[in-house]
Design a protein around this motif. Structure first.
Motif, PDB file in Angstrom:
ATOM      1  N   GLY A  78      24.560  37.143  30.016  1.00 38.17           N
ATOM      2  CA  GLY A  78      24.320  36.417  28.775  1.00 38.17           C
ATOM      3  C   GLY A  78      22.855  36.370  28.419  1.00 38.17           C
ATOM      4  O   GLY A  78      22.482  36.361  27.236  1.00 38.17           O
ATOM      5  N   GLU A  80      29.191  28.104  18.923  1.00 36.44           N
ATOM      6  CA  GLU A  80      29.891  28.440  20.161  1.00 36.44           C
ATOM      7  C   GLU A  80      28.977  28.241  21.362  1.00 36.44           C
ATOM      8  O   GLU A  80      27.854  28.768  21.402  1.00 36.44           O
ATOM      9  CB  GLU A  80      30.384  29.887  20.140  1.00 36.44           C
ATOM     10  CG  GLU A  80      31.174  30.261  21.383  1.00 36.44           C
ATOM     11  CD  GLU A  80      31.577  31.724  21.419  1.00 36.44           C
ATOM     12  OE1 GLU A  80      32.782  31.994  21.368  1.00 36.44           O
ATOM     13  OE2 GLU A  80      30.673  32.583  21.492  1.00 36.44           O
ATOM     14  N   GLY A  91      27.206  28.754  24.610  1.00 40.24           N
ATOM     15  CA  GLY A  91      26.888  29.960  25.363  1.00 40.24           C
ATOM     16  C   GLY A  91      25.605  30.575  24.845  1.00 40.24           C
ATOM     17  O   GLY A  91      24.749  29.880  24.266  1.00 40.24           O
ATOM     18  N   ARG A 119      37.678  26.704  33.098  1.00 43.00           N
ATOM     19  CA  ARG A 119      36.450  26.580  32.312  1.00 43.00           C
ATOM     20  C   ARG A 119      35.370  27.541  32.797  1.00 43.00           C
ATOM     21  O   ARG A 119      34.594  28.085  31.997  1.00 43.00           O
ATOM     22  CB  ARG A 119      35.934  25.144  32.375  1.00 43.00           C
ATOM     23  CG  ARG A 119      36.720  24.166  31.511  1.00 43.00           C
ATOM     24  CD  ARG A 119      36.135  22.773  31.597  1.00 43.00           C
ATOM     25  NE  ARG A 119      36.791  21.845  30.692  1.00 43.00           N
ATOM     26  CZ  ARG A 119      36.533  20.556  30.628  1.00 43.00           C
ATOM     27  NH1 ARG A 119      35.620  20.021  31.449  1.00 43.00           N
ATOM     28  NH2 ARG A 119      37.155  19.781  29.771  1.00 43.00           N
ATOM     29  N   ASP A 158      36.221  30.922  31.460  1.00 42.25           N
ATOM     30  CA  ASP A 158      35.944  30.957  30.024  1.00 42.25           C
ATOM     31  C   ASP A 158      34.442  31.063  29.769  1.00 42.25           C
ATOM     32  O   ASP A 158      34.001  31.796  28.869  1.00 42.25           O
ATOM     33  CB  ASP A 158      36.508  29.705  29.354  1.00 42.25           C
ATOM     34  CG  ASP A 158      36.322  29.725  27.848  1.00 42.25           C
ATOM     35  OD1 ASP A 158      36.791  30.674  27.203  1.00 42.25           O
ATOM     36  OD2 ASP A 158      35.691  28.784  27.310  1.00 42.25           O
ATOM     37  N   LYS A 159      33.648  30.351  30.552  1.00 42.46           N
ATOM     38  CA  LYS A 159      32.190  30.442  30.430  1.00 42.46           C
ATOM     39  C   LYS A 159      31.713  31.861  30.703  1.00 42.46           C
ATOM     40  O   LYS A 159      30.859  32.395  29.969  1.00 42.46           O
ATOM     41  CB  LYS A 159      31.532  29.453  31.404  1.00 42.46           C
ATOM     42  CG  LYS A 159      30.007  29.508  31.429  1.00 42.46           C
ATOM     43  CD  LYS A 159      29.433  28.532  32.466  1.00 42.46           C
ATOM     44  CE  LYS A 159      27.925  28.692  32.609  1.00 42.46           C
ATOM     45  NZ  LYS A 159      27.343  27.775  33.621  1.00 42.46           N
ATOM     46  N   LYS A 180      33.377  34.643  30.336  1.00 42.93           N
ATOM     47  CA  LYS A 180      33.778  35.523  29.228  1.00 42.93           C
ATOM     48  C   LYS A 180      32.858  35.369  28.033  1.00 42.93           C
ATOM     49  O   LYS A 180      32.484  36.353  27.382  1.00 42.93           O
ATOM     50  CB  LYS A 180      35.225  35.225  28.828  1.00 42.93           C
ATOM     51  CG  LYS A 180      36.275  35.679  29.834  1.00 42.93           C
ATOM     52  CD  LYS A 180      37.670  35.304  29.361  1.00 42.93           C
ATOM     53  CE  LYS A 180      38.739  35.781  30.328  1.00 42.93           C
ATOM     54  NZ  LYS A 180      40.106  35.361  29.897  1.00 42.93           N
ATOM     55  N   ARG A 181      32.491  34.129  27.711  1.00 41.87           N
ATOM     56  CA  ARG A 181      31.586  33.894  26.578  1.00 41.87           C
ATOM     57  C   ARG A 181      30.204  34.486  26.858  1.00 41.87           C
ATOM     58  O   ARG A 181      29.539  34.975  25.945  1.00 41.87           O
ATOM     59  CB  ARG A 181      31.484  32.401  26.282  1.00 41.87           C
ATOM     60  CG  ARG A 181      32.648  31.859  25.465  1.00 41.87           C
ATOM     61  CD  ARG A 181      32.491  30.382  25.119  1.00 41.87           C
ATOM     62  NE  ARG A 181      32.909  29.528  26.227  1.00 41.87           N
ATOM     63  CZ  ARG A 181      32.102  28.777  26.942  1.00 41.87           C
ATOM     64  NH1 ARG A 181      30.804  28.753  26.670  1.00 41.87           N
ATOM     65  NH2 ARG A 181      32.566  28.024  27.929  1.00 41.87           N
ATOM     66  N   ASN A 182      29.765  34.426  28.101  1.00 44.49           N
ATOM     67  CA  ASN A 182      28.453  34.966  28.457  1.00 44.49           C
ATOM     68  C   ASN A 182      28.393  36.479  28.344  1.00 44.49           C
ATOM     69  O   ASN A 182      27.358  37.034  27.948  1.00 44.49           O
ATOM     70  CB  ASN A 182      28.079  34.544  29.876  1.00 44.49           C
ATOM     71  CG  ASN A 182      27.406  33.186  29.933  1.00 44.49           C
ATOM     72  OD1 ASN A 182      26.696  32.798  29.016  1.00 44.49           O
ATOM     73  ND2 ASN A 182      27.638  32.453  31.008  1.00 44.49           N
ATOM     74  N   GLN A 203      30.574  38.525  26.625  1.00 45.43           N
ATOM     75  CA  GLN A 203      31.179  39.146  25.445  1.00 45.43           C
ATOM     76  C   GLN A 203      30.125  39.908  24.656  1.00 45.43           C
ATOM     77  O   GLN A 203      28.998  39.475  24.501  1.00 45.43           O
ATOM     78  CB  GLN A 203      31.839  38.093  24.557  1.00 45.43           C
ATOM     79  CG  GLN A 203      30.900  37.090  23.934  1.00 45.43           C
ATOM     80  CD  GLN A 203      31.620  36.022  23.141  1.00 45.43           C
ATOM     81  OE1 GLN A 203      32.821  36.119  22.910  1.00 45.43           O
ATOM     82  NE2 GLN A 203      30.896  34.996  22.728  1.00 45.43           N
ATOM     83  N   GLU A 229      35.718  43.364  26.757  1.00 45.33           N
ATOM     84  CA  GLU A 229      36.720  42.434  27.265  1.00 45.33           C
ATOM     85  C   GLU A 229      37.425  42.939  28.516  1.00 45.33           C
ATOM     86  O   GLU A 229      37.632  42.192  29.474  1.00 45.33           O
ATOM     87  CB  GLU A 229      37.747  42.125  26.176  1.00 45.33           C
ATOM     88  CG  GLU A 229      38.755  41.060  26.588  1.00 45.33           C
ATOM     89  CD  GLU A 229      39.733  40.714  25.480  1.00 45.33           C
ATOM     90  OE1 GLU A 229      40.606  39.851  25.712  1.00 45.33           O
ATOM     91  OE2 GLU A 229      39.623  41.308  24.386  1.00 45.33           O
TER      92      GLU A 229
END
Length: 467
Positions: A44, A357, A359, A424, A427-428, A430-432, A434, A439
């Protein structure tokens, strides 16, 4: 054993002789979670200016290499990767905290990852090395007694504020121990590398950081630099360079040189090898910013989501933060870089109010240039526990108007929004990542890391962590 005269040897032997099979299940599980979280934060960090500079500098050190810069396609020399990955891991200030000394992981994990890739080790070996690095650093940090030497004066409040640590140089001993284990170093060789590293350690500068505006990209200490010193110390040892194998020993050892009044070496040695302390001390960040704001942001998040509040509804937000909020680095109102965002409570509350969002986007160029984010930040009033006005106030108060009436919502205590469940944490991650890895690679990387003990060679994992 005279612990004051013999510490370097025993902790080096611990690094050499510890086995994966002796690790408690909690240590294995939390180490895998740390790896997932920290790698995600590093990838990220590619979007930040600090991260990009770390990558460019790493590339400038060598044209060729065979180790990975996280989130970057080009391979690099181990020195380059260690530096870049260290900078990336701390670029967003999104990595976990581990007390003491707070920011620990970005100072020890990059060298372990680089060493693991250099030597094509197994997933179990990587887990063990990172556990060793965190355990040794935690124990050493816990043993240090700084007194008032590194306190910062707050004349207007009539007090001196003690900081959690004067600096992060102590982390290099853990990083050297963990990465040295992956190079099959003997205890004597690890102690030698610690001697080289200890004599190469930067001056503790956390107090200067806290009292200086604007905040620089170096912040409290470059994690890239420390990671590079760790690799340098190990590779020099491999070439036969000698270091002081008793660097932590005696009246003139490292402890005195880094500014301690004294230390308690029994805190290092007590239960070493039988008890693993670091897993119980990890705090995973929900928001990409300083740890002092995490719980407050969680409470505000609860208020605005439960009551479906938008920025237009909110007249004022009153926040009561811990005394760090009195220091210049946290009081700086001028947000001109992504690093400034990490320490600006009002700006961070505005990002949450606008539902940006959570992140890396919180530190994007778009956010930095947003007038509406800056305007809402002016509605946020910051108090600290040292202000008389804060007495009896909730941690977060939100004043809302609508239909001619005024409503007040408030929260105090521990926020459930900051509890980092497995779901969580994933999910963190994945957001970092993306937009960097894609994916499918992200999903595969999660599976590999959470089942890392099954991997015979971590090289497969490294291929999933780049574009």
């Amino acid at each position: 054993m005279d612990l004051a005269r013999d510490i370097t040897g025993p902790i080096s032997r611990h690094a050499e002789t510890s086995s994966y099979d002796a690790l408690p299940g909690t240590a294995i599980h939390e180490t895998k979670r740390l790896i997932l979280d920290s790698i995600g934060c590093a990838i990220g960090g590619v979007i930040t200016e600090k991260g990009r500079i770390g990558i460019r500098f790493g590339e400038s050190l060598s044209e060729r290499g065979d180790t990975t810069i996280l989130g970057h396609a080009k391979k690099a020399h181990p020195f380059s990767s260690a530096f870049a990955n260290g900078e990336l891991m701390n670029a967003l200030d999104y990595e976990s905290l581990l007390s003491p000394p707070e920011h620990l992981t970005p100072y020890v994990m990059p060298a372990c990852i680089v060493s693991a890739e250099m030597n094509a080790v197994s997933g179990k070996a990587l887990i063990l090395s990172i556990a060793i690095a965190h355990e040794i650093t935690t124990r050493l940090s816990e043993s240090l007694v700084f007194g008032n030497r590194f306190s910062v004066e707050l004349p207007e409040k009539g007090i001196a504020l003690a900081l959690p640590t004067p600096g992060y140089g102590i982390c290099l001993f853990g990083g050297i121990a963990g990465a040295g284990r992956l190079m099959d170093f003997t205890a004597s060789e690890i102690a030698n590398a610690m001697g080289i590293g200890g004599f190469s350690c930067p001056t503790p500068m956390l107090a200067k950081f806290a009292m200086t505006v604007p905040v620089s990209m170096t912040k409290y200490l470059s994690s890239g630099l420390i990671s590079q010193v760790e690799m340098m110390s190990l590779l020099l040892t491999k070439l036969g360079h000698t270091g002081d194998r008793g660097v932590l020993h005696g009246e003139y050892g490292f402890v005195r040189s880094c500014g301690c009044e004294t230390w308690k070496p029994e805190k290092v040695m007590g239960g070493l090898g039988r008890e693993w302390r670091f897993p119980d001390r990890i705090f995973y960040k929900t928001y990409p910013c300083c740890g002092a704001m995490q719980n407050l942001l969680g409470l505000f998040h609860q208020v605005i989501t439960t009551n479906d509040l938008t920025p237009e509804h909110i007249n004022e937000v009153i926040v009561v933060i811990n005394p760090l909020g009195e220091l210049p680095a946290w009081k700086n109102a001028d947000v001109s870089s992504h690093v400034d965002i990490q320490f600006n409570t009002a700006f961070l509350f505005s990002l949450l109010a606008h539902r940006v969002e959570i992140g890396p986007l919180w530190q994007s160029e778009e956010v930095l240039g947003s007038r509406r984010i800056g305007e809402f930040a002016e509605k946020v009033k910051i108090l600290t526990h040292l202000d008389k006005e804060s007495e009896g106030k909730p941690d977060v108060t939100v004043v809302v108007s609508g239909g001619g009436d005024q409503k007040i919502y408030s929260e105090r205590g521990v926020s459930l929004a900051t509890e980092m469940s497995e779901e969580r944490l994933i999910d963190k991650f994945k957001r970092n990542v993306q937009g960097i890895t894609g994916e499918s690679r992200a999903i595969e990387a999660i599976d590999v890391i959470m089942g890392l003990e099954e991997q015979e060679d971590i090289s497969m994992l490294m291929k999933l962590l780049v574009p």
